[in-house]
Design an enzyme around this catalytic site. Structure first.
Site, PDB file in Angstrom:
ATOM      1  N   LYS A  12       0.835  -1.197   0.000  1.00 52.58           N
ATOM      2  CA  LYS A  12       0.000   0.000   0.000  1.00 52.58           C
ATOM      3  C   LYS A  12       0.886   1.271   0.000  1.00 52.58           C
ATOM      4  O   LYS A  12       2.100   1.176   0.217  1.00 52.58           O
ATOM      5  CB  LYS A  12      -0.926  -0.044   1.224  1.00 52.58           C
ATOM      6  CG  LYS A  12      -1.925  -1.219   1.174  1.00 52.58           C
ATOM      7  CD  LYS A  12      -2.833  -1.202   2.393  1.00 52.58           C
ATOM      8  CE  LYS A  12      -3.888  -2.297   2.321  1.00 52.58           C
ATOM      9  NZ  LYS A  12      -4.829  -2.239   3.476  1.00 52.58           N
ATOM     10  N   TYR A  52     -12.124  -2.579  -3.669  1.00 53.20           N
ATOM     11  CA  TYR A  52     -12.720  -2.744  -2.330  1.00 53.20           C
ATOM     12  C   TYR A  52     -14.250  -2.732  -2.365  1.00 53.20           C
ATOM     13  O   TYR A  52     -14.877  -2.377  -1.361  1.00 53.20           O
ATOM     14  CB  TYR A  52     -12.193  -1.649  -1.399  1.00 53.20           C
ATOM     15  CG  TYR A  52     -10.791  -1.903  -0.862  1.00 53.20           C
ATOM     16  CD1 TYR A  52     -10.490  -3.068  -0.147  1.00 53.20           C
ATOM     17  CD2 TYR A  52      -9.772  -0.975  -1.042  1.00 53.20           C
ATOM     18  CE1 TYR A  52      -9.211  -3.293   0.358  1.00 53.20           C
ATOM     19  CE2 TYR A  52      -8.487  -1.198  -0.532  1.00 53.20           C
ATOM     20  CZ  TYR A  52      -8.223  -2.356   0.170  1.00 53.20           C
ATOM     21  OH  TYR A  52      -6.962  -2.587   0.689  1.00 53.20           O
ATOM     22  N   PHE A  60     -15.446   3.291   7.274  1.00 54.73           N
ATOM     23  CA  PHE A  60     -14.049   3.611   6.958  1.00 54.73           C
ATOM     24  C   PHE A  60     -13.775   3.641   5.454  1.00 54.73           C
ATOM     25  O   PHE A  60     -12.662   3.961   5.040  1.00 54.73           O
ATOM     26  CB  PHE A  60     -13.102   2.617   7.657  1.00 54.73           C
ATOM     27  CG  PHE A  60     -13.305   1.174   7.280  1.00 54.73           C
ATOM     28  CD1 PHE A  60     -12.742   0.636   6.133  1.00 54.73           C
ATOM     29  CD2 PHE A  60     -14.074   0.338   8.087  1.00 54.73           C
ATOM     30  CE1 PHE A  60     -12.923  -0.699   5.788  1.00 54.73           C
ATOM     31  CE2 PHE A  60     -14.280  -0.996   7.752  1.00 54.73           C
ATOM     32  CZ  PHE A  60     -13.692  -1.512   6.588  1.00 54.73           C
ATOM     33  N   ARG A  88      -2.005 -14.650   3.364  1.00 57.43           N
ATOM     34  CA  ARG A  88      -2.723 -13.986   4.464  1.00 57.43           C
ATOM     35  C   ARG A  88      -1.989 -14.196   5.794  1.00 57.43           C
ATOM     36  O   ARG A  88      -1.910 -13.284   6.610  1.00 57.43           O
ATOM     37  CB  ARG A  88      -4.154 -14.538   4.583  1.00 57.43           C
ATOM     38  CG  ARG A  88      -5.067 -14.168   3.442  1.00 57.43           C
ATOM     39  CD  ARG A  88      -5.516 -12.736   3.465  1.00 57.43           C
ATOM     40  NE  ARG A  88      -6.434 -12.421   4.549  1.00 57.43           N
ATOM     41  CZ  ARG A  88      -7.107 -11.273   4.635  1.00 57.43           C
ATOM     42  NH1 ARG A  88      -6.962 -10.328   3.698  1.00 57.43           N
ATOM     43  NH2 ARG A  88      -7.906 -11.036   5.632  1.00 57.43           N
ATOM     44  N   ARG A 105       2.579  -7.196   8.904  1.00 58.35           N
ATOM     45  CA  ARG A 105       1.928  -6.131   9.682  1.00 58.35           C
ATOM     46  C   ARG A 105       2.424  -6.119  11.128  1.00 58.35           C
ATOM     47  O   ARG A 105       2.588  -5.059  11.726  1.00 58.35           O
ATOM     48  CB  ARG A 105       0.412  -6.301   9.630  1.00 58.35           C
ATOM     49  CG  ARG A 105      -0.175  -5.944   8.267  1.00 58.35           C
ATOM     50  CD  ARG A 105      -1.584  -6.485   8.106  1.00 58.35           C
ATOM     51  NE  ARG A 105      -2.240  -6.040   6.884  1.00 58.35           N
ATOM     52  CZ  ARG A 105      -3.377  -6.571   6.431  1.00 58.35           C
ATOM     53  NH1 ARG A 105      -3.968  -7.552   7.108  1.00 58.35           N
ATOM     54  NH2 ARG A 105      -3.917  -6.132   5.313  1.00 58.35           N
ATOM     55  N   ASN A 115      -1.972  -0.145   7.362  1.00 61.99           N
ATOM     56  CA  ASN A 115      -1.428  -1.495   7.617  1.00 61.99           C
ATOM     57  C   ASN A 115      -0.568  -2.057   6.479  1.00 61.99           C
ATOM     58  O   ASN A 115      -0.365  -3.258   6.378  1.00 61.99           O
ATOM     59  CB  ASN A 115      -2.548  -2.453   8.042  1.00 61.99           C
ATOM     60  CG  ASN A 115      -3.617  -2.623   6.994  1.00 61.99           C
ATOM     61  OD1 ASN A 115      -3.529  -2.048   5.902  1.00 61.99           O
ATOM     62  ND2 ASN A 115      -4.635  -3.416   7.290  1.00 61.99           N
ATOM     63  N   HIS A 118      -1.740  -5.495   1.309  1.00 62.46           N
ATOM     64  CA  HIS A 118      -2.997  -6.180   1.026  1.00 62.46           C
ATOM     65  C   HIS A 118      -2.698  -7.592   0.535  1.00 62.46           C
ATOM     66  O   HIS A 118      -1.713  -7.814  -0.165  1.00 62.46           O
ATOM     67  CB  HIS A 118      -3.776  -5.440  -0.079  1.00 62.46           C
ATOM     68  CG  HIS A 118      -4.884  -6.263  -0.672  1.00 62.46           C
ATOM     69  ND1 HIS A 118      -6.139  -6.337  -0.086  1.00 62.46           N
ATOM     70  CD2 HIS A 118      -4.916  -7.090  -1.752  1.00 62.46           C
ATOM     71  CE1 HIS A 118      -6.895  -7.174  -0.804  1.00 62.46           C
ATOM     72  NE2 HIS A 118      -6.181  -7.626  -1.819  1.00 62.46           N
ATOM     73  N   GLU A 129      -9.205  -9.956  -8.397  1.00 60.86           N
ATOM     74  CA  GLU A 129      -8.224  -8.884  -8.173  1.00 60.86           C
ATOM     75  C   GLU A 129      -7.113  -8.930  -9.216  1.00 60.86           C
ATOM     76  O   GLU A 129      -6.660  -7.889  -9.701  1.00 60.86           O
ATOM     77  CB  GLU A 129      -7.665  -8.985  -6.745  1.00 60.86           C
ATOM     78  CG  GLU A 129      -8.728  -8.655  -5.694  1.00 60.86           C
ATOM     79  CD  GLU A 129      -8.321  -8.989  -4.260  1.00 60.86           C
ATOM     80  OE1 GLU A 129      -7.174  -9.430  -4.030  1.00 60.86           O
ATOM     81  OE2 GLU A 129      -9.167  -8.803  -3.353  1.00 60.86           O
TER      82      GLU A 129
HETATM   83  N1  UDP Z   1      -9.753  -0.981   7.344  1.00 59.76           N
HETATM   84  C1  UDP Z   1      -9.833   0.149   8.135  1.00 59.76           C
HETATM   85  N2  UDP Z   1     -10.607   0.094   9.263  1.00 59.76           N
HETATM   86  C2  UDP Z   1     -11.282  -1.021   9.631  1.00 59.76           C
HETATM   87  C3  UDP Z   1     -11.190  -2.171   8.820  1.00 59.76           C
HETATM   88  C4  UDP Z   1     -10.408  -2.120   7.684  1.00 59.76           C
HETATM   89  O1  UDP Z   1      -9.232   1.174   7.827  1.00 59.76           O
HETATM   90  O2  UDP Z   1     -11.953  -1.009  10.670  1.00 59.76           O
HETATM   91  C5  UDP Z   1      -8.905  -0.946   6.124  1.00 59.76           C
HETATM   92  C6  UDP Z   1      -7.584  -1.660   6.330  1.00 59.76           C
HETATM   93  O3  UDP Z   1      -6.579  -0.919   5.627  1.00 59.76           O
HETATM   94  C7  UDP Z   1      -7.822  -2.999   5.685  1.00 59.76           C
HETATM   95  C8  UDP Z   1      -8.731  -2.606   4.521  1.00 59.76           C
HETATM   96  O4  UDP Z   1      -9.576  -1.597   5.062  1.00 59.76           O
HETATM   97  O5  UDP Z   1      -6.623  -3.612   5.269  1.00 59.76           O
HETATM   98  C9  UDP Z   1      -9.581  -3.707   3.960  1.00 59.76           C
HETATM   99  O6  UDP Z   1     -10.323  -4.309   4.989  1.00 59.76           O
HETATM  100  P1  UDP Z   1     -10.450  -5.896   5.100  1.00 59.76           P
HETATM  101  O7  UDP Z   1     -11.469  -6.190   6.140  1.00 59.76           O
HETATM  102  O8  UDP Z   1     -10.650  -6.467   3.734  1.00 59.76           O
HETATM  103  O9  UDP Z   1      -9.013  -6.313   5.698  1.00 59.76           O
HETATM  104  P2  UDP Z   1      -7.768  -7.073   5.007  1.00 59.76           P
HETATM  105  O10 UDP Z   1      -8.341  -8.072   4.046  1.00 59.76           O
HETATM  106  O11 UDP Z   1      -6.928  -6.013   4.324  1.00 59.76           O
HETATM  107  O12 UDP Z   1      -7.022  -7.706   6.135  1.00 59.76           O
HETATM  108 MG    MG Z   2      -9.728  -7.863   2.518  1.00 64.13          MG
END
Ligand code: UDP
Ligand code: MG
Length: 151
Positions: A12, A52, A60, A88, A105, A115, A118, A129
């Site tokens: 990111k 997204y 958010f 993951r 992370r 964070n 992705h 994707e």
């Molecule tokens: N995010 C955030 N606040 C939240 C949850 C998610 O800012 O409460 C952001 C964070 O950068 C995250 C992204 O949104 O990586 C996508 O969310 P997801 O639940 O898909 O998490 P990921 O798959 O990235 O772990």
């Molecule tokens: Mg995700």
């Protein structure tokens, strides 16, 4: 789960700005995954909203799009055994405070909204994707070290 499973991994904007591209990329290389696509791209908000789409409506979401559009990202496709789930687990939890040390992370981030990376959460989403970020397709080549990584 298969040897040729693919996942979409993205550094990111904060990861790029903080100079963490090499470290993140290196972890996937060292683990034994095969790099089959890579580019630096400053994505538009529209493109990121597509990426997204499942999160549209979350409180958010606007902040997330602004953050992701704030600078270039490094888009990558990695291939290998159980690539989605392993990717993951290498990333750690969404909230870095819950990410174990040793994960990307858990080693480099503190805030959920910053964070640094992705990773696709399912094989189906990985395929979507990869198509979204690499409409031109991935690169086909033989990596001879696979015989040292797999039985
Ligand atoms: N995010 C955030 N606040 C939240 C949850 C998610 O800012 O409460 C952001 C964070 O950068 C995250 C992204 O949104 O990586 C996508 O969310 P997801 O639940 O898909 O998490 P990921 O798959 O990235 O772990
Ligand atoms: Mg995700």
């Amino acid at each position: 789960m298969s040897v040729s499973e693919r996942t979409y991994i993205m550094v990111k904007p904060d990861g790029v700005q903080r100079g963490l591209v090499g470290n993140i990329l290196g972890r996937f290389e060292q683990r034994g995954f095969k790099l089959i696509a890579l580019k630096l791209v400053h994505a538009t908000p529209e493109h990121l909203e597509q990426h997204y789409i499942d999160l549209k409506g979350k409180s958010f979401f606007p902040g997330l799009i602004k953050y992701m559009a704030s600078g270039p990202v490094v888009a990558m496709v990695w291939e290998g055994l159980d690539a989605v789930k392993t990717g993951r687990s290498m990333l750690g939890a969404t909230n870095p405070l819950a990410s174990a040390p040793g994960t990307i992370r858990g080693d480099f981030a503190l805030a959920v909204g910053r964070n640094i990376c992705h990773g696709s959460d399912s094989v189906e989403n990985a395929e979507k994707e990869i198509k979204l970020w690499f409409p031109e397709g991935v690169v086909q080549y033989t990596n001879d070290n696979s015989k040292w990584i797999f039985e």
